[in-house]
Write a protein that holds these residues in place. Structure first.
Motif, PDB file in Angstrom:
ATOM      1  N   ASP A 415       0.851  -1.189   0.000  1.00  0.00           N
ATOM      2  CA  ASP A 415       0.000   0.000   0.000  1.00  0.00           C
ATOM      3  C   ASP A 415       0.886   1.237   0.000  1.00  0.00           C
ATOM      4  OD1 ASP A 415      -2.458  -1.467   0.237  1.00  0.00           O
ATOM      5  OD2 ASP A 415      -1.905  -1.842   2.335  1.00  0.00           O
ATOM      6  N   ASP A 416       0.649   2.131  -0.951  1.00  0.00           N
ATOM      7  CA  ASP A 416       1.429   3.369  -1.053  1.00  0.00           C
ATOM      8  C   ASP A 416       2.929   3.086  -1.140  1.00  0.00           C
ATOM      9  OD1 ASP A 416      -0.917   4.887  -0.866  1.00  0.00           O
ATOM     10  OD2 ASP A 416      -0.845   4.838   1.329  1.00  0.00           O
ATOM     11  N   GLY A 417       3.284   2.004  -1.834  1.00  0.00           N
ATOM     12  CA  GLY A 417       4.694   1.681  -2.012  1.00  0.00           C
ATOM     13  C   GLY A 417       5.348   1.023  -0.824  1.00  0.00           C
ATOM     14  N   VAL A 418       4.590   0.719   0.244  1.00  0.00           N
ATOM     15  CA  VAL A 418       5.139   0.096   1.451  1.00  0.00           C
ATOM     16  C   VAL A 418       4.546  -1.297   1.600  1.00  0.00           C
ATOM     17  CG1 VAL A 418       5.375   0.254   3.953  1.00  0.00           C
ATOM     18  CG2 VAL A 418       5.420   2.337   2.557  1.00  0.00           C
ATOM     19  N   ALA A 419       5.396  -2.308   1.685  1.00  0.00           N
ATOM     20  CA  ALA A 419       4.933  -3.689   1.819  1.00  0.00           C
ATOM     21  C   ALA A 419       4.670  -4.008   3.288  1.00  0.00           C
ATOM     22  CB  ALA A 419       5.964  -4.643   1.253  1.00  0.00           C
ATOM     23  N   ARG A 420       3.564  -4.673   3.566  1.00  0.00           N
ATOM     24  CA  ARG A 420       3.190  -5.062   4.925  1.00  0.00           C
ATOM     25  C   ARG A 420       2.824  -6.544   4.935  1.00  0.00           C
ATOM     26  NH1 ARG A 420       1.438   0.147   4.227  1.00  0.00           N
ATOM     27  NH2 ARG A 420       1.922   1.609   5.920  1.00  0.00           N
ATOM     28  N   CYS A 421       3.091  -7.187   6.083  1.00  0.00           N
ATOM     29  CA  CYS A 421       2.828  -8.614   6.207  1.00  0.00           C
ATOM     30  C   CYS A 421       2.019  -8.871   7.480  1.00  0.00           C
ATOM     31  CB  CYS A 421       4.155  -9.385   6.248  1.00  0.00           C
ATOM     32  SG  CYS A 421       3.966 -11.181   6.323  1.00  0.00           S
ATOM     33  N   THR A 422       1.257  -9.956   7.475  1.00  0.00           N
ATOM     34  CA  THR A 422       0.432 -10.288   8.650  1.00  0.00           C
ATOM     35  C   THR A 422       1.171 -11.189   9.637  1.00  0.00           C
ATOM     36  OG1 THR A 422      -0.520 -12.165   7.422  1.00  0.00           O
ATOM     37  CG2 THR A 422      -1.720 -10.062   7.356  1.00  0.00           C
ATOM     38  N   CYS A 423       2.480 -11.402   9.449  1.00  0.00           N
ATOM     39  CA  CYS A 423       3.228 -12.290  10.352  1.00  0.00           C
ATOM     40  C   CYS A 423       3.554 -11.597  11.678  1.00  0.00           C
ATOM     41  CB  CYS A 423       4.515 -12.771   9.681  1.00  0.00           C
ATOM     42  SG  CYS A 423       5.793 -11.505   9.536  1.00  0.00           S
ATOM     43  N   PRO A 424       3.809 -12.368  12.738  1.00  0.00           N
ATOM     44  CA  PRO A 424       4.140 -11.788  14.058  1.00  0.00           C
ATOM     45  C   PRO A 424       5.391 -10.921  14.028  1.00  0.00           C
ATOM     46  CG  PRO A 424       3.574 -14.122  14.269  1.00  0.00           C
ATOM     47  CD  PRO A 424       3.688 -13.838  12.810  1.00  0.00           C
ATOM     48  N   TRP A 425       6.393 -11.279  13.226  1.00  0.00           N
ATOM     49  CA  TRP A 425       7.641 -10.509  13.179  1.00  0.00           C
ATOM     50  C   TRP A 425       7.380  -9.098  12.682  1.00  0.00           C
ATOM     51  CZ3 TRP A 425      11.042  -7.746  10.237  1.00  0.00           C
ATOM     52  CH2 TRP A 425      12.357  -7.639  10.709  1.00  0.00           C
ATOM     53  N   PHE A 426       6.551  -8.985  11.617  1.00  0.00           N
ATOM     54  CA  PHE A 426       6.252  -7.655  11.095  1.00  0.00           C
ATOM     55  C   PHE A 426       5.399  -6.863  12.093  1.00  0.00           C
ATOM     56  CE2 PHE A 426       4.072  -4.416   8.676  1.00  0.00           C
ATOM     57  CZ  PHE A 426       5.058  -3.944   7.826  1.00  0.00           C
ATOM     58  N   ALA A 427       4.483  -7.546  12.772  1.00  0.00           N
ATOM     59  CA  ALA A 427       3.650  -6.862  13.771  1.00  0.00           C
ATOM     60  C   ALA A 427       4.495  -6.285  14.892  1.00  0.00           C
ATOM     61  CB  ALA A 427       2.616  -7.840  14.330  1.00  0.00           C
ATOM     62  N   LYS A 428       5.588  -6.953  15.226  1.00  0.00           N
ATOM     63  CA  LYS A 428       6.460  -6.487  16.303  1.00  0.00           C
ATOM     64  C   LYS A 428       7.310  -5.295  15.880  1.00  0.00           C
ATOM     65  CE  LYS A 428      10.210  -8.011  19.362  1.00  0.00           C
ATOM     66  NZ  LYS A 428      11.080  -9.162  19.742  1.00  0.00           N
ATOM     67  N   HIS A 429       7.885  -5.342  14.681  1.00  0.00           N
ATOM     68  CA  HIS A 429       8.855  -4.318  14.285  1.00  0.00           C
ATOM     69  C   HIS A 429       8.290  -3.264  13.346  1.00  0.00           C
ATOM     70  CE1 HIS A 429      12.103  -6.437  16.260  1.00  0.00           C
ATOM     71  NE2 HIS A 429      11.758  -7.553  15.643  1.00  0.00           N
ATOM     72  N   ARG A 430       7.138  -3.537  12.716  1.00  0.00           N
ATOM     73  CA  ARG A 430       6.456  -2.565  11.845  1.00  0.00           C
ATOM     74  C   ARG A 430       7.383  -1.984  10.776  1.00  0.00           C
ATOM     75  NH1 ARG A 430       1.587  -3.833  12.224  1.00  0.00           N
ATOM     76  NH2 ARG A 430       1.078  -1.849  11.210  1.00  0.00           N
TER      77      ARG A 430
END
Length: 452
Positions: A415-430
């Motif tokens: 979204d808006d050139g920024v990749a996001r993931c639903t995994c716990p690691w991404f939720a922790k470090h954003r």
């Protein structure tokens, strides 16, 4: 990953011989393109400036700026500095034991009496007696430097061979390499004249602080604040810059580099460059005192976009260049400039090129450590490639994909050139520590699909 044991093997100890109004600096070398490279012999302009700058680089290598609360007090791991001969200049680099401060001294053509005789990178011995002798060098005496020795000359020095084994932690090796790629994403933010540079550096706190400060414009200079403004540059652990104060008598300009400001700014790395007479010294500081460069992972997106075949072909064109011209490499290899730039990023993360912000370009430099160890420093990237090879990535459209990892399935969206993931690691470090392996796997799969 367990620390890699590195052996420093010198034909003799480095030494400074002082006689008849001359200081003769003999630097012993270990490793690189030859067991004991011989790069340079010649007189140096500004003897005291050069000696003091070398001491600053050596001091960074022997310093741990942050110790975890539960860390058992131990002798600081002191990795020897490295010197690179770049055809027309010499560069001395070091990295702090905590992986949070990188230092580099560039001795440019104007300070060298003649050109280096060969190109390459090697370790240099900075032993205590040599450092003590460098501290006594003054401008009333000539300064002759030998970066390496001919075999015959070693016999005349009367010293014995020196061998030391030092454990080099994986995060230290990784950070030493990755700081180059982090620098390549920065731009000049501020430039201070001599008086303002002196005023700012002398105003920095002397005690350790874990808080993140911001260097903000104040008149023609800078001051520290607790909040980031649009023109502010992050300065976490400002006491880490205090060593530059030793070089203020020779300072001409202080330049500050940082990433282009984003809308939601957090702690970020920065580079501080002190210009001297025909020389420059660079300090790169990690985003926070307790975060070394090796923990960032922000360069992994660059790595996943690099083609391994292109990387190796670009590497074969390099022969000690002080400035790597992307256009020339593209013409020589036939690759597009964007692919060459991505390949240089991958080489930087593997310790095979450095980055010079003053030139806004990479320079050829291969760290004199085990290549196999350097190539295994990115487990997140390896995990992403493994997911792609397993067929775990399913591309849905240009903006989304799913990744099967173990028993779970994660959704990756852009979204808006920024990749996001639903995994716990991404939720922790954003995203503050770079992309997770699932985002990297999706980028890898998309690149493979485009190539196909």
């Amino acid at each position: 990953m367990a620390p890699a044991e590195h052996t420093y093997s010198y034909l003799t100890a480095s030494a400074v011989l002082e006689e008849d109004g001359r200081a003769e600096v003999s630097l012993a070398t270990s490793g690189g393109r030859a067991p004991h490279p011989y790069f340079f012999t010649g007189f140096l302009a500004a003897p005291r400036q050069t000696a003091q700058a070398l001491l600053v680089v050596a001091e960074v290598a022997r310093t741990r700026y942050y110790e975890p609360p539960n860390m058992v007090a131990a002798r600081v791991m002191a990795a020897d500095p490295v010197v690179t001969s770049n055809l027309d200049r010499l560069r001395f680099e070091s990295f702090s034991a905590c992986a949070g401060v990188y230092a580099r001294l560039d001795l440019e053509p104007g300070v060298l009496d003649g050109r280096p005789r060969a190109w390459g990178t090697t370790n240099v011995d900075f032993n205590p007696p040599m450092r003590a002798a460098l501290a006594r060098v003054h401008d009333d005496e000539a300064m002759l430097m030998h970066a390496g020795h001919e075999e015959v000359r070693v016999e005349t020095l009367g010293g014995s061979a020196v061998e030391r084994k030092v454990p080099l932690p994986a995060r230290w090796l990784k950070g030493f390499a990755e700081v180059q790629v982090a620098s390549s994403h920065m731009v000049v933010r501020h430039e201070l004249p001599t008086v303002e540079a002196r005023r700012f550096l002398q105003s920095l706190p002397r005690t350790k602080s874990r808080s993140v400060a911001w260097a903000t414009p104040a008149g023609r200079g800078l001051r520290l604040t607790s909040r980031p403004g649009d023109a502010a540059v992050c300065l976490a652990g400002p006491e880490r810059l205090r060593l530059l104060e030793k070089l203020l008598p020779f300072a001409r300009t202080l330049r500050v580099y940082g990433p282009i400001p984003s809308r939601d700014r957090g702690a970020e790395p920065a580079v501080w460059e002190l210009e001297l007479d025909s020389a420059r010294i660079v300090f790169a500081l990690s985003p926070e005192l307790f975060r070394g460069f090796s923990g960032e992972g922000g360069i992994l997106g660059d790595l996943v976009s690099a083609d391994e075949g292109v990387v190796e072909e670009v590497a074969e064109t390099l022969h000690g260049e002080p400035v790597i011209d992307v256009a020339e490499v593209a013409d020589e290899t036939g690759f597009e400039r964007t692919r060459v730039q991505a390949a240089l990023g991958a080489l930087g993360a593997a310790g095979r090129v450095g980055y010079d912000l003053a030139q806004n370009a990479y320079f050829h430099r291969e760290l004199p450590y085990d290549r196999a160890v350097l190539e295994k420093m990115h487990p997140r990237l390896a995990g992403a490639r493994e997911l792609v090879e397993q067929g775990a990535v399913r591309l849905q459209d240009d903006l989304s994909a799913t990744v099967r990892s173990g028993e779970a399935e994660y959704v990756v969206r852009c979204d808006d050139g920024v990749a996001r993931c639903t995994c716990p690691w991404f939720a922790k470090h954003r995203g503050e520590r770079g992309p997770c392996k699932h985002v990297l796997a999706v980028e890898h799969a998309r690149r493979s699909a485009r190539v196909t």
